[in-house]
Design an enzyme around this catalytic site. Structure first.
Site, mmCIF file in Angstrom:
data_model
loop_
_atom_site.group_PDB
_atom_site.id
_atom_site.type_symbol
_atom_site.label_atom_id
_atom_site.label_comp_id
_atom_site.label_asym_id
_atom_site.label_seq_id
_atom_site.Cartn_x
_atom_site.Cartn_y
_atom_site.Cartn_z
ATOM 1 N N ASP A 1 1.302 -0.810 0.004
ATOM 2 C CA ASP A 1 -0.462 0.194 -0.214
ATOM 3 C C ASP A 1 0.975 1.431 -0.448
ATOM 4 O O ASP A 1 1.106 1.868 0.761
ATOM 5 C CB ASP A 1 -1.045 -0.050 1.222
ATOM 6 C CG ASP A 1 -0.554 0.001 2.577
ATOM 7 O OD1 ASP A 1 -0.845 0.335 3.179
ATOM 8 O OD2 ASP A 1 1.155 -0.432 2.000
ATOM 9 N N HIS B 1 9.222 -1.029 8.695
ATOM 10 C CA HIS B 1 8.189 -2.266 9.100
ATOM 11 C C HIS B 1 7.728 -3.041 8.330
ATOM 12 O O HIS B 1 8.637 -3.925 8.518
ATOM 13 C CB HIS B 1 6.310 -1.688 9.242
ATOM 14 C CG HIS B 1 6.289 -1.105 10.847
ATOM 15 N ND1 HIS B 1 6.568 -1.019 11.942
ATOM 16 C CD2 HIS B 1 6.444 0.924 10.470
ATOM 17 C CE1 HIS B 1 5.893 -0.389 13.117
ATOM 18 N NE2 HIS B 1 5.886 0.703 11.682
HETATM 19 O O1 RIB Z 1 1.563 -1.159 10.477
HETATM 20 C C1 RIB Z 1 2.360 -1.024 9.859
HETATM 21 C C2 RIB Z 1 2.403 -1.442 8.532
HETATM 22 O O2 RIB Z 1 0.828 -0.505 8.412
HETATM 23 C C3 RIB Z 1 3.334 -1.176 7.537
HETATM 24 O O3 RIB Z 1 2.665 -1.952 6.699
HETATM 25 C C4 RIB Z 1 2.594 0.551 7.134
HETATM 26 O O4 RIB Z 1 3.265 1.093 5.416
HETATM 27 C C5 RIB Z 1 1.432 0.529 7.190
HETATM 28 O O5 RIB Z 1 0.641 -0.417 5.388
HETATM 29 CA CA CA Z 2 2.695 -0.997 4.037
#
Ligand code: RIB
Ligand code: CA
Length: 319
Positions: A11, A242
């Site tokens: 995303d 992340h």
């Molecule tokens: O919680 C972190 C996730 O949520 C990551 O993938 C960040 O890009 C959002 O999509």
């Molecule tokens: Ca993400």
């Protein structure tokens, strides 16, 4: 070894952008296709961001498919402009490619690639899991065909981030996450427990800015808004890694060292627990042990910090 085929679901998103460029720079894998989903930004905009980054990295060979605009059971809430910007990439204007997404949906792409690469396709999912759920409903046999599903998502023993207990990728579509966790495929869940322990500092961002690569300079610019957002979490300008951590575990540069296979249930109720990943970590006191019949490996610790590994690969990438 031949590079492993990968379907990448994202995303895009600031940390998604870092993960994407890292995968472009990783010879261990081959990006067979990319699908986008609404989360940080809507799926259409995420696809255009992804195409722009692929073009800057010289990878116009990689097809991008637009996936689910809405979660399975409700409407998309519009993204998080205060974290990822109004355009999903930190409100930075990337050079725009004229390449467009392919006609097939992300779910159709995933089903097709699973059949084209039986037993070999790895799925790296770093957004809400809507496309994976739609693909499973369309063709349950992909659970037997896909080699492994690496997911950035969930929170095992730490609080959530989008709610008290819900991590964003799960919380944004718990019904989809429930379908994905319940399917009989091998899942590696990379939760906030480990992703919040891996961060880029201002020195890392400045190293990207000083690179002679326009792509790395763009990543440095994109990171600015993310760094501002994380001051509240960490007390200084820096950011969690992340999505790049899930990508680096999938590539094999980072190894999960405490990662038992345990039952994982997603709370898809509409109570205060909505979006929680309930990981059954009982009887783990004597050290990580796999639970009979479980197929979700929950990563609780990794072998080394990601930041230097990620920075080195980004700085050495020449499109
Ligand atoms: O919680 C972190 C996730 O949520 C990551 O993938 C960040 O890009 C959002 O999509
Ligand atoms: Ca993400």
């Amino acid at each position: 070894m031949a590079p492993r085929p990968v379907y990448f679901d994202c995303d895009t998103g600031i940390d998604d952008a870092l993960a994407l460029v890292y995968l472009m720079a990783s010879p261990e894998i081959s990006l067979a296709g990319i699908g986008t989903v609404s989360g940080n930004i809507d799926a259409k905009r995420a696809a255009l961001n992804t195409l722009d980054l692929l073009d800057m990295g010289g990878r116009n060979d990689v097809p991008v498919a637009v996936g689910a605009m809405d979660p399975l059971t409700h409407s998309f809430g519009g993204g998080v402009p205060h974290i990822h910007g109004h355009n999903g990439v930190g409100d930075v204007e990337l050079p725009h490619t004229d390449r467009r997404p392919v006609a097939e949906s992300a779910a159709d792409m995933l089903v097709r690639l699973a059949h084209e690469h039986p037993g070999e396709l790895d799925v790296i999912a770093i957004g809400p899991l809507t496309n994976l759920a739609v693909a499973l409903k369309q063709d349950p046999s992909i659970a037997e065909l896909v080699h492994e599903v690496i997911i950035m998502g969930g929170a095992a023993l730490v609080p959530g981030n989008l709610s008290e207990v819900g991590e964003a990728n799960i919380y944004n579509d718990p019904e989809a996450a429930q379908v994905v966790m319940d399917a009989p495929w091998q899942v590696v869940l990379v939760p906030l427990d480990v992703t919040l322990e891996n961060a880029f500092e201002e020195s890392d961002r400045e190293a990207l800015a000083a690179s002679d690569s326009l792509l790395n300079q763009a990543l440095a610019d994109i990171l600015n808004l993310y760094f501002d957002f994380y001051v509240e979490e960490y007390g200084r300008r820096m950011c969690a890694l992340h999505d790049p951590l899930a990508a680096a575990i999938a590539v094999g540069q980072i190894t999960a060292i405490r990662a038992p296979k345990v039952p994982v249930v997603v709370d898809a109720t509409h109570g205060p627990g909505r979006g929680q990943t309930i990981c059954d970590l009982r009887k783990q006191r004597g050290g990580p042990r796999d639970v009979e019949g479980a197929h979700v490996r929950v990563v609780l610790d990794t072998d080394q910090p990601l930041a230097p590994v990620l920075l080195e690969r980004l700085l050495n990438y020449h499109s």
